[in-house]
Design an enzyme around this catalytic site. Structure first.
Site, PDB file in Angstrom:
ATOM      1  N   GLY A   1     -15.649   2.526   3.845  1.00 28.51           N
ATOM      2  CA  GLY A   1     -14.275   3.224   3.747  1.00 28.51           C
ATOM      3  C   GLY A   1     -13.992   3.207   2.323  1.00 28.51           C
ATOM      4  O   GLY A   1     -12.302   3.276   2.073  1.00 28.51           O
ATOM      5  N   GLN A   2     -14.615   2.673   1.302  1.00 28.99           N
ATOM      6  CA  GLN A   2     -13.580   2.211  -0.075  1.00 28.99           C
ATOM      7  C   GLN A   2     -13.643   3.364  -0.709  1.00 28.99           C
ATOM      8  O   GLN A   2     -14.586   4.582  -0.840  1.00 28.99           O
ATOM      9  CB  GLN A   2     -14.554   0.616  -0.423  1.00 28.99           C
ATOM     10  CG  GLN A   2     -13.492   0.587  -1.705  1.00 28.99           C
ATOM     11  CD  GLN A   2     -14.817  -0.377  -2.392  1.00 28.99           C
ATOM     12  OE1 GLN A   2     -15.622  -0.776  -2.058  1.00 28.99           O
ATOM     13  NE2 GLN A   2     -13.967  -1.289  -3.352  1.00 28.99           N
ATOM     14  N   SER A   3     -11.827   3.228  -1.136  1.00 30.78           N
ATOM     15  CA  SER A   3     -11.187   4.750  -1.811  1.00 30.78           C
ATOM     16  C   SER A   3     -11.357   3.836  -3.579  1.00 30.78           C
ATOM     17  O   SER A   3     -11.333   4.673  -4.201  1.00 30.78           O
ATOM     18  CB  SER A   3     -10.549   5.099  -1.077  1.00 30.78           C
ATOM     19  OG  SER A   3      -9.682   4.589  -0.943  1.00 30.78           O
TER      20      SER A   3
ATOM     21  N   HIS B   1     -10.264  -5.582  -3.337  1.00 30.44           N
ATOM     22  CA  HIS B   1      -9.265  -5.352  -3.173  1.00 30.44           C
ATOM     23  C   HIS B   1      -9.003  -6.227  -1.551  1.00 30.44           C
ATOM     24  O   HIS B   1      -9.862  -5.595  -0.540  1.00 30.44           O
ATOM     25  CB  HIS B   1      -8.393  -4.172  -3.325  1.00 30.44           C
ATOM     26  CG  HIS B   1      -8.125  -2.923  -2.491  1.00 30.44           C
ATOM     27  ND1 HIS B   1      -9.554  -2.483  -3.213  1.00 30.44           N
ATOM     28  CD2 HIS B   1      -8.179  -2.222  -1.438  1.00 30.44           C
ATOM     29  CE1 HIS B   1      -9.597  -1.068  -2.501  1.00 30.44           C
ATOM     30  NE2 HIS B   1      -9.130  -1.055  -1.307  1.00 30.44           N
TER      31      HIS B   1
ATOM     32  N   ASP C   1       0.666  -1.442  -0.751  1.00 27.46           N
ATOM     33  CA  ASP C   1      -0.347   0.154  -0.206  1.00 27.46           C
ATOM     34  C   ASP C   1       0.887   1.041  -0.169  1.00 27.46           C
ATOM     35  O   ASP C   1       1.990   1.421   0.498  1.00 27.46           O
ATOM     36  CB  ASP C   1      -0.875   0.068   1.426  1.00 27.46           C
ATOM     37  CG  ASP C   1      -1.776   0.756   1.112  1.00 27.46           C
ATOM     38  OD1 ASP C   1      -3.079   0.969   0.605  1.00 27.46           O
ATOM     39  OD2 ASP C   1      -1.496   2.181   0.949  1.00 27.46           O
TER      40      ASP C   1
ATOM     41  N   HIS D   1      -7.014  -5.503   1.686  1.00 25.68           N
ATOM     42  CA  HIS D   1      -5.852  -5.468   3.038  1.00 25.68           C
ATOM     43  C   HIS D   1      -5.182  -5.955   3.357  1.00 25.68           C
ATOM     44  O   HIS D   1      -5.859  -6.806   4.479  1.00 25.68           O
ATOM     45  CB  HIS D   1      -6.233  -4.267   3.460  1.00 25.68           C
ATOM     46  CG  HIS D   1      -6.877  -2.641   2.814  1.00 25.68           C
ATOM     47  ND1 HIS D   1      -6.314  -1.536   2.707  1.00 25.68           N
ATOM     48  CD2 HIS D   1      -7.792  -3.067   2.703  1.00 25.68           C
ATOM     49  CE1 HIS D   1      -6.679  -0.414   1.868  1.00 25.68           C
ATOM     50  NE2 HIS D   1      -8.233  -0.935   2.100  1.00 25.68           N
TER      51      HIS D   1
ATOM     52  N   ASN E   1     -12.369  -2.976   2.620  1.00 27.43           N
ATOM     53  CA  ASN E   1     -13.858  -2.319   3.136  1.00 27.43           C
ATOM     54  C   ASN E   1     -14.574  -1.948   1.521  1.00 27.43           C
ATOM     55  O   ASN E   1     -14.323  -1.982   0.418  1.00 27.43           O
ATOM     56  CB  ASN E   1     -13.105  -0.621   3.060  1.00 27.43           C
ATOM     57  CG  ASN E   1     -11.799  -0.572   4.185  1.00 27.43           C
ATOM     58  OD1 ASN E   1     -12.580  -1.189   4.806  1.00 27.43           O
ATOM     59  ND2 ASN E   1     -10.674   0.206   3.608  1.00 27.43           N
TER      60      ASN E   1
HETATM   61  P1  5GP Z   1      -9.959   1.186   0.013  1.00 26.77           P
HETATM   62  O1  5GP Z   1     -10.151   2.697   0.718  1.00 26.77           O
HETATM   63  O2  5GP Z   1     -10.040   1.849  -0.635  1.00 26.77           O
HETATM   64  O3  5GP Z   1     -10.158   0.062   0.530  1.00 26.77           O
HETATM   65  O4  5GP Z   1      -7.708   1.302   0.030  1.00 26.77           O
HETATM   66  C1  5GP Z   1      -7.736   1.423  -1.160  1.00 26.77           C
HETATM   67  C2  5GP Z   1      -5.982   1.981  -1.117  1.00 26.77           C
HETATM   68  O5  5GP Z   1      -5.369   1.508  -1.885  1.00 26.77           O
HETATM   69  C3  5GP Z   1      -5.559   2.729  -0.039  1.00 26.77           C
HETATM   70  O6  5GP Z   1      -5.372   2.098   1.239  1.00 26.77           O
HETATM   71  C4  5GP Z   1      -4.428   3.084  -0.214  1.00 26.77           C
HETATM   72  O7  5GP Z   1      -3.725   3.840   0.068  1.00 26.77           O
HETATM   73  C5  5GP Z   1      -4.576   1.825  -0.949  1.00 26.77           C
HETATM   74  N1  5GP Z   1      -3.697   3.289  -3.154  1.00 26.77           N
HETATM   75  C6  5GP Z   1      -4.167   4.192  -3.189  1.00 26.77           C
HETATM   76  N2  5GP Z   1      -3.512   4.322  -4.162  1.00 26.77           N
HETATM   77  C7  5GP Z   1      -2.315   3.561  -4.908  1.00 26.77           C
HETATM   78  C8  5GP Z   1      -1.559   2.993  -5.481  1.00 26.77           C
HETATM   79  O8  5GP Z   1      -1.278   4.375  -6.568  1.00 26.77           O
HETATM   80  N3  5GP Z   1      -0.233   2.705  -5.374  1.00 26.77           N
HETATM   81  C9  5GP Z   1      -0.462   1.678  -3.925  1.00 26.77           C
HETATM   82  N4  5GP Z   1       0.319   0.637  -4.171  1.00 26.77           N
HETATM   83  N5  5GP Z   1      -1.778   1.973  -3.038  1.00 26.77           N
HETATM   84  C10 5GP Z   1      -3.121   3.244  -3.418  1.00 26.77           C
END
Ligand code: 5GP
Length: 118
Positions: free
Chosen positions: A97-99, A104, A35, A106, A91
């Site tokens: 809290g998914q972004s 994916h 990450d 974690h 997430n």
């Molecule tokens: P979410 O909030 O969707 O569960 O998690 C998305 C994750 O992707 C976050 O922890 C964020 O730091 C990670 N992330 C976002 N953009 C990138 C990227 O360009 N490269 C990597 N390695 N991680 C990313």
């Protein structure tokens, strides 16, 4: 990064090679990489090559793939030295809290994790 379900995401660009990324594991079904904003000393993601936006879009046809993601998390966690334990998180959607809208998992470890998460 895209917050639009079904849209091209940063993870789609990583999978296509449009954005360079060092994979710590890869096979025909999934890849794993660290990450970019780690929330623990070890924090990596396991993502399917199949562009599923979020867990709630999965169907029973994805049972084998979902198992493969978790099993891959287990194997890579062992390779990363997380013998004392680790946490898996998915997430899902806005309240989850998914972004990034490419499914994916974690995997976080290397410190004591708290509960409940925020
Ligand atoms: P979410 O909030 O969707 O569960 O998690 C998305 C994750 O992707 C976050 O922890 C964020 O730091 C990670 N992330 C976002 N953009 C990138 C990227 O360009 N490269 C990597 N390695 N991680 C990313």
């Amino acid at each position: 990064q895209s917050a639009k379900p079904g849209g091209e995401t940063i993870f789609g660009k990583i999978l296509s090679g449009a954005i360079p990324c060092d994979f710590i594991y890869e096979d025909e079904k999934c890849v794993a990489f660290n990450d970019v904003t780690p929330q623990a000393p070890v924090h990596f993601l396991v993502i399917p090559r199949k562009p599923i936006a979020q867990l709630s879009d999965c169907t029973d046809d994805d049972t084998q793939l979902l198992g493969h993601l978790v099993n891959t998390a287990r194997k890579v966690a062992a390779e990363q030295g997380l013998a004392k334990g680790y946490r898996l998180t998915i997430n899902n959607g806005q309240n989850g809290g998914q972004s990034v809208y490419h499914l994916h998992v974690h995997i976080m470890g290397g410190r004591q994790m708290g509960w409940p998460p925020g």
